[in-house]
Design a protein around this motif. Structure first.
Motif, mmCIF file in Angstrom:
data_model
loop_
_atom_site.group_PDB
_atom_site.id
_atom_site.type_symbol
_atom_site.label_atom_id
_atom_site.label_comp_id
_atom_site.label_asym_id
_atom_site.label_seq_id
_atom_site.Cartn_x
_atom_site.Cartn_y
_atom_site.Cartn_z
ATOM 1 N N ALA A 1 0.832 -1.206 0.000
ATOM 2 C CA ALA A 1 0.000 0.000 0.000
ATOM 3 C C ALA A 1 0.868 1.258 0.000
ATOM 4 C CB ALA A 1 -0.938 -0.007 1.211
ATOM 5 N N SER A 2 1.959 1.229 0.747
ATOM 6 C CA SER A 2 2.874 2.373 0.783
ATOM 7 C C SER A 2 3.492 2.625 -0.585
ATOM 8 C CB SER A 2 3.987 2.144 1.805
ATOM 9 O OG SER A 2 3.466 2.038 3.093
ATOM 10 N N PHE A 3 3.882 1.545 -1.257
ATOM 11 C CA PHE A 3 4.476 1.706 -2.586
ATOM 12 C C PHE A 3 3.435 2.240 -3.569
ATOM 13 C CE2 PHE A 3 5.845 0.044 -6.761
ATOM 14 C CZ PHE A 3 7.041 0.739 -6.863
ATOM 15 N N ALA A 4 2.226 1.711 -3.504
ATOM 16 C CA ALA A 4 1.159 2.195 -4.385
ATOM 17 C C ALA A 4 0.865 3.670 -4.115
ATOM 18 C CB ALA A 4 -0.100 1.354 -4.190
ATOM 19 N N PHE A 5 0.806 4.035 -2.858
ATOM 20 C CA PHE A 5 0.559 5.437 -2.495
ATOM 21 C C PHE A 5 1.681 6.320 -3.025
ATOM 22 C CE2 PHE A 5 0.883 9.026 0.493
ATOM 23 C CZ PHE A 5 -0.398 9.548 0.359
ATOM 24 N N PHE A 6 2.912 5.883 -2.842
ATOM 25 C CA PHE A 6 4.068 6.621 -3.346
ATOM 26 C C PHE A 6 3.950 6.843 -4.856
ATOM 27 C CE2 PHE A 6 8.214 5.956 -5.493
ATOM 28 C CZ PHE A 6 8.820 7.162 -5.186
ATOM 29 N N CYS A 7 3.615 5.785 -5.575
ATOM 30 C CA CYS A 7 3.520 5.892 -7.032
ATOM 31 C C CYS A 7 2.361 6.791 -7.457
ATOM 32 C CB CYS A 7 3.363 4.504 -7.652
ATOM 33 S SG CYS A 7 4.881 3.535 -7.569
ATOM 34 N N LEU A 8 1.231 6.695 -6.790
ATOM 35 C CA LEU A 8 0.077 7.507 -7.162
ATOM 36 C C LEU A 8 0.276 8.984 -6.834
ATOM 37 C CD1 LEU A 8 -2.838 5.165 -6.081
ATOM 38 C CD2 LEU A 8 -2.176 5.773 -8.424
ATOM 39 N N VAL A 9 0.840 9.258 -5.688
ATOM 40 C CA VAL A 9 0.959 10.642 -5.241
ATOM 41 C C VAL A 9 2.126 11.364 -5.917
ATOM 42 C CG1 VAL A 9 1.451 12.106 -3.237
ATOM 43 C CG2 VAL A 9 -0.189 10.248 -3.053
ATOM 44 N N SER A 10 3.275 10.714 -5.994
ATOM 45 C CA SER A 10 4.444 11.421 -6.511
ATOM 46 C C SER A 10 4.684 11.185 -7.997
ATOM 47 C CB SER A 10 5.685 11.047 -5.714
ATOM 48 O OG SER A 10 6.003 9.695 -5.935
ATOM 49 N N GLN A 11 4.043 10.193 -8.577
ATOM 50 C CA GLN A 11 4.237 9.842 -9.986
ATOM 51 C C GLN A 11 5.723 9.871 -10.346
ATOM 52 O OE1 GLN A 11 1.624 12.417 -12.199
ATOM 53 N NE2 GLN A 11 -0.183 11.352 -11.460
ATOM 54 N N PRO A 12 6.495 8.971 -9.720
ATOM 55 C CA PRO A 12 7.945 8.990 -9.929
ATOM 56 C C PRO A 12 8.315 8.491 -11.327
ATOM 57 C CG PRO A 12 7.335 7.052 -8.708
ATOM 58 C CD PRO A 12 6.085 7.880 -8.856
ATOM 59 N N SER A 13 9.537 8.814 -11.716
ATOM 60 C CA SER A 13 10.056 8.258 -12.964
ATOM 61 C C SER A 13 10.224 6.747 -12.769
ATOM 62 C CB SER A 13 11.401 8.900 -13.297
ATOM 63 O OG SER A 13 12.347 8.564 -12.297
ATOM 64 N N ALA B 1 11.634 2.072 -9.548
ATOM 65 C CA ALA B 1 12.363 0.804 -9.457
ATOM 66 C C ALA B 1 13.288 0.789 -8.249
ATOM 67 C CB ALA B 1 13.156 0.565 -10.737
ATOM 68 N N ILE B 2 13.943 1.912 -7.971
ATOM 69 C CA ILE B 2 14.836 1.994 -6.807
ATOM 70 C C ILE B 2 14.032 1.842 -5.515
ATOM 71 C CG2 ILE B 2 16.316 3.564 -5.479
ATOM 72 C CD1 ILE B 2 17.300 4.637 -8.228
ATOM 73 N N VAL B 3 12.936 2.581 -5.415
ATOM 74 C CA VAL B 3 12.103 2.499 -4.205
ATOM 75 C C VAL B 3 11.507 1.096 -4.077
ATOM 76 C CG1 VAL B 3 10.018 3.378 -3.101
ATOM 77 C CG2 VAL B 3 11.635 4.968 -4.130
#
Length: 122
Positions: A86-98, A103-105
């Motif tokens: 859930a934390s990873f999904a939240f990170f991806c949705l909120v910050s829209q990382p490259s 991949a690093i996270v």
């Protein structure tokens, strides 16, 4: 152990107990790793406090399980892995990382997840 080092271990041990107890109520903060650190610090500074922590009705069972068998309760595994996902999904949705950053996270989160998965269940 000399007195200043013993007092440092006691202080850090109580800090770890406090963080561990906070982790019971805060889903982003782990409980057991802090309590394992507290037990280790108390083992060096005060066997009486170590025994209290290991025999505590709420805090003691997962610590004893880890010490005796290196095991993690199945429910704790499920909760930890679900919160990591859930934390990873939240990170991806909120910050829209490259893609490289994601991949690093994701890789950094995968290592503890693999550790949890490979421990015996209880």
């Amino acid at each position: 152990m000399n007195l200043p080092l013993r007092l440092l271990c006691l202080g850090l041990g109580w800090l770890m107990v406090g963080l561990g107890v906070a982790g019971i109520f805060l889903p982003i903060l782990p409980t057991t790793p802090f309590l394992l650190l507290a037990a280790g610090l108390f083992a060096r500074a005060s066997p009486r406090l170590e025994r209290w922590l290991l025999e505590h009705p709420t805090l003691g069972p997962p610590l004893r399980l880890w010490r005796e068998r290196g095991a993690i309760p199945t429910r704790a595994k499920r909760v930890a892995l679900a919160l990591m996902a859930a934390s990873f999904a939240f990170f991806c949705l909120v910050s829209q990382p490259s893609v490289p950053l994601a991949a690093i996270v994701g890789g950094a989160m995968l290592l503890p997840a693999l550790f949890i998965i490979t421990r015996p269940s209880a």
